[in-house]
Design a protein around this motif. Structure first.
Motif, short mmCIF file in Angstrom:
data_model
loop_
_atom_site.label_atom_id
_atom_site.label_comp_id
_atom_site.label_asym_id
_atom_site.label_seq_id
_atom_site.Cartn_x
_atom_site.Cartn_y
_atom_site.Cartn_z
N THR A 1 0.83 -1.22 0.00
CA THR A 1 0.00 0.00 0.00
C THR A 1 0.85 1.25 0.00
OG1 THR A 1 -1.79 -1.11 1.19
CG2 THR A 1 -1.76 1.29 1.26
N LEU A 2 1.81 1.34 0.93
CA LEU A 2 2.64 2.54 1.02
C LEU A 2 3.51 2.69 -0.21
CD1 LEU A 2 2.57 4.46 3.48
CD2 LEU A 2 1.74 2.18 4.05
N GLY A 3 4.05 1.59 -0.70
CA GLY A 3 4.87 1.67 -1.90
C GLY A 3 4.09 2.16 -3.10
N VAL B 1 -7.05 -0.37 -2.84
CA VAL B 1 -8.03 -0.96 -1.92
C VAL B 1 -8.63 -2.17 -2.63
CG1 VAL B 1 -10.21 -0.62 -0.69
CG2 VAL B 1 -8.54 1.25 -0.83
N THR B 2 -8.31 -3.36 -2.12
CA THR B 2 -8.70 -4.58 -2.82
C THR B 2 -9.81 -5.37 -2.12
OG1 THR B 2 -6.90 -5.77 -1.71
CG2 THR B 2 -6.46 -4.89 -3.93
N HIS B 3 -9.94 -5.24 -0.79
CA HIS B 3 -10.92 -6.05 -0.07
C HIS B 3 -11.53 -5.26 1.08
CE1 HIS B 3 -8.22 -9.00 -1.99
NE2 HIS B 3 -9.28 -9.79 -2.04
N ALA C 1 -3.96 -9.53 -2.11
CA ALA C 1 -4.49 -8.37 -1.39
C ALA C 1 -3.45 -7.27 -1.32
CB ALA C 1 -4.91 -8.77 0.01
N ILE C 2 -3.92 -6.03 -1.35
CA ILE C 2 -3.04 -4.89 -1.09
C ILE C 2 -3.57 -4.20 0.17
CG2 ILE C 2 -2.02 -2.77 -1.99
CD1 ILE C 2 -2.37 -3.92 -4.81
N LYS C 3 -4.57 -3.34 0.04
CA LYS C 3 -5.16 -2.73 1.23
C LYS C 3 -6.49 -3.39 1.55
CE LYS C 3 -3.92 -0.29 3.58
NZ LYS C 3 -3.22 -0.62 4.86
N VAL C 4 -6.59 -3.91 2.77
CA VAL C 4 -7.82 -4.52 3.28
C VAL C 4 -8.44 -3.57 4.28
CG1 VAL C 4 -8.80 -6.46 4.56
CG2 VAL C 4 -6.97 -6.86 2.89
#
Length: 362
Positions: free
Chosen positions: A192-194, A330-332, A351-354
Motif C-alpha cells: 500500500t505505502l509503496g 483498496v482490494t478487499h 491483497a493490497i489494502k484490506v
C-alpha cells in the motif's frame, strides 16, 4: 444528552494473536474532544506485526501496546458528537467527514512546542494505548483535544478517504528523499505505502523510477501507476540491472518500504556513493548490516521517515485534484465481525489494502 448507543462492536487486542470482537462502551467526548462514526479502517503492516507478536510492540516492562486496546490507525469517519468547545477549536460540525494524524501528541514536550509534534516524546499513537488513544477498529472513535483534525471534501471518494493516512506517510517519505529531475530512484516494496509512493514519485518527474517487489500482482499495479521499470528480485538480479542502467554507479535515491531486513542490505549495495537512502518501513525483527558502507565506503545521506507531519492536507488536495488514485490499491473490504477473515486476507498475495467497515457484509 447523547443520541449515540451505549455499546458498540469493536476489535480488542489483549495480546499477541489474542484479538477479540466484542461489545464495548461507546466513547464519550470530554472538553474539546470529538466522536466520529468510523466509516473505514485499514489494516496496516504494523497491525499484522503487532498481531503476530513482534517484540517492538509487546516486549519489555513498558510495551508499546497497552492492552486491552482497540487497534487501528488508518481511518476516517463522520463527526457525530462534539465535546464542549470542540467545534470552535477544530473548525468542524456534526456531519463533517474527517480524519486526524495517527499520533495523539502531548502538546507539552520540546518537540510538540517547537512544531515537531510527530516526534512527540510521549508518543501516544491511536490504536496502541488503552484509553489514551484507542483506535478505529470499532463503530465509533474519540479524537483528543490535541488532535489535528482535517475535513475531507465531497470530491474525495470513500476509498481515497480510507487511504489518506498511508498517503500522508508516503508524502513525507518522498519529501525526505528530495528527488531531483535527473535522479534514478529505486523504490523497494510495492505494498500500500509503496504504491502510494509510486504515484508521488512520478509527480516529482525523476529520470527513472524502478520498483522492486517479489509479488508480480503488485509489480503490475506499480507499472500501471507510473513505474518505468519493475523488477522481481527473486527472479532477476536487481543489483546487476540497476548498476547497468546507471553506468555502474547505482541509483541516486533508494527508498526502503519492504519491512524486510533484506531491503536494507540490498539498498546499501544498490545506492551510489553520496546517494540518499530513505528508511521508511517498520521491521518485525532485528536488522543488521555493515555500517562502514554508510560512512567510509559511500558517505551516504541516510534519512528516516516517520508518520505524515503536515502532509494530510496535501494528500487530501492531491486526491481532490485527481492527481492520485486509490483504484486497485483498496482490494478487499470486511465487516468488523469478520476481523479474523480480514486479517487472513491482509497476508494473501492477491491483497493490497484490506479495509474494515462497520455494518459492511464483506
Amino acid at each position: 444528552m447523547s443520541n449515540l448507543p451505549e455499546t458498540m462492536t469493536a476489535v480488542v487486542a489483549y495480546g499477541p494473536k489474542d484479538y477479540r470482537v466484542e461489545e464495548v462502551p461507546v466513547p464519550k467526548p470530554g472538553k474539546e474532544e470529538v466522536i466520529i462514526k468510523v466509516e473505514a479502517c485499514g489494516i496496516c503492516g504494523s497491525d499484522l506485526k503487532a498481531y503476530h507478536g513482534a517484540d517492538m510492540y509487546w516486549a519489555g516492562e513498558n510495551p508499546w501496546m497497552k492492552a486491552p486496546v482497540i487497534p487501528g490507525h488508518e481511518f476516517y469517519g463522520t463527526v457525530v458528537e462534539l465535546g464542549e468547545g470542540a467545534a470552535e477549536k477544530h473548525g468542524i460540525k456534526i456531519g463533517d467527514r474527517v480524519t486526524t494524524d495517527q499520533i495523539n501528541p502531548c502538546g507539552k514536550c520540546r518537540f510538540c512546542t517547537t512544531g515537531k509534534y510527530w516526534m512527540c516524546q510521549v508518543h501516544n499513537m491511536y490504536g496502541f494505548q488503552k484509553e489514551i488513544a484507542e483506535g478505529a477498529m470499532a463503530e465509533y472513535m474519540r479524537f483528543s483535544s490535541n488532535s489535528k483534525i482535517y475535513k475531507i471534501p465531497d470530491g474525495v471518494t470513500s476509498d481515497e478517504a480510507s487511504l489518506i493516512e498511508p498517503m500522508a506517510c508516503a508524502i513525507h517519505a518522498v519529501q525526505r528523499a528530495t528527488i531531483e529531475f535527473e535522479d534514478t530512484v529505486v523504490l523497494a516494496g510495492a505494498g500500500t505505502l509503496g504504491l502510494c509512493m509510486v504515484q508521488l514519485i512520478k509527480l516529482k518527474t525523476p529520470k527513472k523510477l524502478i520498483v522492486l517487489d517479489p509479488n508480480e500482482f503488485r509489480l503490475e499495479k506499480a507499472k500501471q501507476l507510473g513505474a518505468d521499470l519493475v523488477i522481481n528480485p527473486v527472479k532477476e538480479d536487481a543489483q546487476k540491472i540497476v548498476k547497468e542502467l546507471t553506468d555502474g554507479y547505482g541509483c541516486d535515491v533508494y527508498i526502503e518500504a519492504t519491512g524486510s531486513p533484506i531491503g536494507v542490505t540490498q539498498g546499501l549495495e544498490m545506492v551510489r556513493r553520496l546517494g540518499r537512502f530513505v528508511q521508511f518501513s517498520v521491521f518485525g525483527e532485528e536488522t543488521t548490516t555493515d555500517w562502514s558502507v554508510i560512512g567510509d565506503k559511500k558517505e551516504l545521506d541516510l534519512r528516516g521517515s516517520h508518520l505524515g507531519p503536515y502532509t494530510y492536507p496535501i494528500a487530501i488536495d492531491l486526491f481532490q485534484r485527481n492527481l492520485l488514485t486509490a483504484d486497485g490499491i483498496v482490494t478487499h473490504t470486511f465487516s468488523l465481525k469478520d476481523f479474523p477473515e480480514a486479517l487472513a486476507m491482509a497476508k494473501h498475495p492477491s491483497a493490497i489494502k484490506v479495509l474494515l467497515k462497520p455494518e459492511q457484509k464483506g
